[in-house]
Design an enzyme around this catalytic site. Structure first.
Site, short mmCIF file in Angstrom:
data_model
loop_
_atom_site.label_atom_id
_atom_site.label_comp_id
_atom_site.label_asym_id
_atom_site.label_seq_id
_atom_site.Cartn_x
_atom_site.Cartn_y
_atom_site.Cartn_z
N PHE A 165 0.82 -1.21 0.00
CA PHE A 165 0.00 0.00 0.00
C PHE A 165 0.85 1.26 0.00
O PHE A 165 1.77 1.40 0.80
CB PHE A 165 -0.89 0.06 1.25
N ASP A 166 0.51 2.19 -0.88
CA ASP A 166 0.96 3.56 -0.71
C ASP A 166 0.21 4.11 0.50
O ASP A 166 -0.80 3.53 0.93
CB ASP A 166 0.64 4.37 -1.97
N LEU A 167 0.67 5.22 1.06
CA LEU A 167 0.02 5.78 2.25
C LEU A 167 -0.80 7.04 1.94
O LEU A 167 -2.02 7.02 1.98
CB LEU A 167 1.07 6.09 3.32
N ASP A 168 -0.11 8.11 1.58
CA ASP A 168 -0.80 9.38 1.34
C ASP A 168 -1.73 9.29 0.13
O ASP A 168 -1.32 8.87 -0.96
CB ASP A 168 0.22 10.50 1.08
N ASP A 194 -2.59 5.72 -5.29
CA ASP A 194 -3.42 6.79 -5.83
C ASP A 194 -2.71 7.63 -6.88
O ASP A 194 -3.27 8.63 -7.34
CB ASP A 194 -3.85 7.73 -4.69
#
Length: 216
Positions: free
Chosen positions: A9-12, A164
């Site tokens: 997972f990316d975070l932001d 995202d």
């Protein structure tokens, strides 16, 4: 049907809604140094790349100064402005309970990744975290994804990168893993679709079907 074992997972902008914090941080810092030059539309492309890359592109002689100012302003407001996206926490907890290996793959510094995960009360859900300090080359280079896979002992064929931004999708593709873009990206679903992610998530709970091979 494909069954995944590892989720990266990316975070932001993917798990945490940090969009307004990041935008306001850039507008404040750049507004002080370049009054009237940068609008909201100007800074949207700055969401995703590491800070040094963005500020190098603006004025490499000011990179260190702008980065320090950004981090100070951002940190002071982080906890008041950041919240997880709807359904994220429940989905992550379910995936952990179901036994999936999970990792964070971000361009942020570890200090701020940890802070965000603590806000979400999800710090114990991830098997490893790959941040800015862990890599020589940030996304969209495949290195961060490859490091995450190595740390959790997962094969690329069994992994899915969720993000995202095009950095997440292209970085995953270059590492040979399937990808899922999130439709709530501030860049917009149509923009992300141009990078041909394997899946488009319209809510984080969509992952629960995808990982079990029940493609949506």
């Amino acid at each position: 049907m494909k069954n995944y074992k590892a989720l990266l997972f990316d975070l932001d902008g993917t798990l945490l809604d940090t969009n307004e914090l990041i935008i306001e941080s850039f507008l404040h810092v750049l507004g002080e140094t370049f009054p009237g030059k940068y609008s909201r539309e100007h800074v949207l492309p700055f969401l995703g790349p590491p800070l040094y890359e963005t500020f190098d592109g603006i004025d490499p002689t000011l990179t260190e100064t702008l980065t320090a100012s950004y981090r100070k302003w951002n940190l002071e407001r982080h906890d008041q402005m950041v919240v997880p996206f709807e359904g994220v926490v429940d989905t992550l907890r379910q995936l952990k309970q179901d036994g999936y290996k999970m990792a964070i793959v971000s361009t942020k510094r570890r200090e701020m990744i940890d802070r965000g995960l603590q806000l979400m009360e999800c710090a114990t859900l991830f098997d490893t975290i790959v941040g800015f300090e862990d890599v020589t080359h940030t996304k969209p280079d495949p290195e961060p994804v490859q490091i995450a896979l190595q740390r959790i002992g997962a094969n690329k064929e069994d992994a899915l990168m969720i993000g995202d931004n095009f950095h997440d999708i292209v970085g995953g593709q270059r590492a040979g893993v399937d990808t899922a873009a999130v439709a709530w990206s501030i860049k917009g679903e149509a923009h992300l679709a141009t990078y041909n992610p394997t899946y488009m998530l319209h809510q984080m709970s969509d992952l629960l079907d995808i990982v079990k091979g029940q493609h949506i």
